[in-house]
Enzyme design. Structure first.
Site, PDB file in Angstrom:
ATOM      1  N   HIS A  15       0.866  -1.188   0.000  1.00  0.00           N
ATOM      2  CA  HIS A  15       0.000   0.000   0.000  1.00  0.00           C
ATOM      3  C   HIS A  15       0.898   1.232   0.000  1.00  0.00           C
ATOM      4  CE1 HIS A  15      -3.619  -2.387   0.913  1.00  0.00           C
ATOM      5  NE2 HIS A  15      -2.730  -3.174   1.492  1.00  0.00           N
ATOM      6  N   LEU A 220      -4.703  -6.561   9.365  1.00  0.00           N
ATOM      7  CA  LEU A 220      -5.721  -7.501   8.899  1.00  0.00           C
ATOM      8  C   LEU A 220      -5.209  -8.250   7.673  1.00  0.00           C
ATOM      9  CD1 LEU A 220      -8.882  -5.285   9.352  1.00  0.00           C
ATOM     10  CD2 LEU A 220      -8.302  -7.357  10.646  1.00  0.00           C
ATOM     11  N   ASP A 248       2.482  -6.332   2.293  1.00  0.00           N
ATOM     12  CA  ASP A 248       1.279  -5.667   2.821  1.00  0.00           C
ATOM     13  C   ASP A 248       1.663  -4.473   3.700  1.00  0.00           C
ATOM     14  OD1 ASP A 248      -1.430  -5.203   2.960  1.00  0.00           O
ATOM     15  OD2 ASP A 248      -1.772  -6.573   4.628  1.00  0.00           O
ATOM     16  N   ALA A 264      -5.831  -0.694  11.060  1.00  0.00           N
ATOM     17  CA  ALA A 264      -5.082  -1.928  10.804  1.00  0.00           C
ATOM     18  C   ALA A 264      -3.994  -1.674   9.778  1.00  0.00           C
ATOM     19  CB  ALA A 264      -6.028  -3.001  10.284  1.00  0.00           C
TER      20      ALA A 264
HETATM   21  O1  DOR Z   1      -3.595  -4.429   7.850  1.00  0.00           O
HETATM   22  C1  DOR Z   1      -4.036  -4.103   6.753  1.00  0.00           C
HETATM   23  N1  DOR Z   1      -3.918  -2.834   6.287  1.00  0.00           N
HETATM   24  N2  DOR Z   1      -4.671  -5.023   6.020  1.00  0.00           N
HETATM   25  C2  DOR Z   1      -5.292  -4.708   4.881  1.00  0.00           C
HETATM   26  O2  DOR Z   1      -5.883  -5.579   4.299  1.00  0.00           O
HETATM   27  C3  DOR Z   1      -5.324  -3.316   4.389  1.00  0.00           C
HETATM   28  C4  DOR Z   1      -4.223  -2.516   4.935  1.00  0.00           C
HETATM   29  C5  DOR Z   1      -4.429  -1.022   4.743  1.00  0.00           C
HETATM   30  O3  DOR Z   1      -4.710  -0.609   3.616  1.00  0.00           O
HETATM   31  O4  DOR Z   1      -4.267  -0.275   5.698  1.00  0.00           O
HETATM   32 ZN    ZN Z   2      -3.023  -5.187   1.720  1.00  0.00          ZN
END
Ligand code: DOR
Ligand code: ZN
Length: 345
Positions: A15, A220, A248, A264
């Site tokens: 991200h 998550l 991630d 998350a």
């Molecule tokens: O921990 C997470 N953060 N899991 C995800 O699926 C999305 C991500 C976020 O974009 O912040």
């Molecule tokens: Zn992700």
């Protein structure tokens, strides 16, 4: 001094966010990766090829001079409104490499995600026909399902059927966290793979919860019990090409993490390859890091393997307590703590 030279890695799940977050996120990942699959959960989400192309330009523009090699690989966000035309257009773009399925409500910015998978069958059919991978956040979102069971129940209720119904559809089960997911992927038909994060390899739910809630370990899918962590570690050192690197890495401002209702996401882009090296070293499997980090993902996505290399040196360094991200403070994973490896510049 212990060193390890491997083909330059890629990050098959990251991200980067947008706007003034990009100088931070893009240059951190470009410090160790040649390419990265860029997740589309912006606000508003990246719903079509035009939006992906504009986002790609903003990412390219954020690269510092020493990081001009870095290549973002774009992904569309699957919504209830995604059309076959969206798929066809994405499939003909050299810069779009898949479509991401978020069950509505599963995670950060997933409100526009999918409510009913069966409704999207014509879209999956088009993706199968055009050989465009489907990337899946594999968790059910029903409020009566325990958060620790969401991944397993997604496999049982949806994923098994989906990979059977579309035998030619290439599927990436993203950021897997359970023994169930490892077994599912290992035994699935060809064309099914999984990404594994550094934080799910390094930590389990005790790290998140024992002695106090540690919001910077909240992500998550949520960290699971240590037996699941053990399965993930065994999967990545198995040499099975279905398991490859996807961090991630997901930045949220310090205030949004350290909150009564914290967001998350773990931020690992600053040190991801060093963190994975720690895991492989602890497992006595350093020679297997290269396949996981630098070969298997490229092979799955039908992209050339990188020809440049990086060298990791066994030398400790301390991670900064805080980073800046635009106008905000960001707490990286391992803030103020030691890393055992560093990249030779
Ligand atoms: O921990 C997470 N953060 N899991 C995800 O699926 C999305 C991500 C976020 O974009 O912040
Ligand atoms: Zn992700």
């Amino acid at each position: 001094m212990k060193t390890l030279t491997i083909a330059k890695p890629d990050d098959w799940h990251i991200h980067l966010r947008d706007g003034n977050a990009l100088p931070r996120t893009v240059n951190d990942v470009a410090g160790w990766a040649q390419r990265a699959i860029v997740m589309p959960n912006l606000v508003p989400p990246v719903l079509n090829a035009a939006a992906a192309m504009a986002y790609r330009q903003r990412i390219l523009a954020a690269r510092q001079p020493q990081h001009q090699h870095f290549e973002p690989l774009m992904i569309l966000y699957l919504s209830d409104k995604t059309t076959i035309e969206d798929v066809t257009e994405a499939a003909t773009s050299p810069h779009i490499h898949g479509i991401k399925l978020y069950p509505a409500g599963a995670t950060t910015n997933s409100e526009a995600g999918v409510n009913d998978l069966t409704y999207l069958y014509p879209v999956f059919e088009a993706m199968e026909k055009h050989n465009l991978p489907l990337l899946i956040h594999g968790e059910v979102t029903d409020s009566d399902i325990d958060i620790f069971d969401r991944e397993k129940i997604f496999i049982d209720r949806f994923l098994s059927k989906l990979v059977t119904d579309f035998p030619g559809l290439r599927v990436v089960f993203e950021h897997i966290t359970t023994t169930d997911a490892v077994e599912f992927v290992a035994e699935a038909r060809d064309g099914v793979a999984a990404t594994v994060t550094a934080h799910h390899l390094l930590y389990n739910r005790n790290d998140l919860l024992v002695g106090g809630v540690r919001p910077h370990y909240f992500c998550l899918p949520i960290l699971k019990r240590n037996s699941h962590q053990e399965s993930l570690r065994k999967a990545v050192i198995s040499g099975n090409p279905r398991f490859f690197l996807g961090t991630d890495s997901a930045p949220h401002a310090k205030a949004a993490k350290e909150s009564a209702c914290g967001c998350a996401g773990c931020y690992t882009a600053h040190a991801a390859i060093e963190l994975y090296a720690e895991v492989f070293e602890a497992e006595g499997a350093l020679p297997l890091l290269e396949g996981f980090a630098s070969h298997f993902g490229a092979d799955f996505y039908d992209l050339p393997r990188n020809t440049e290399t990086i060298t990791l040196v066994k030398e400790s360094r301390t991670v900064s307590d805080t980073f800046t991200m635009g106008d905000e403070t960001l707490i990286p994973l391992r803030a103020g703590e030691l890393l055992n490896w560093r990249i030779r510049q």
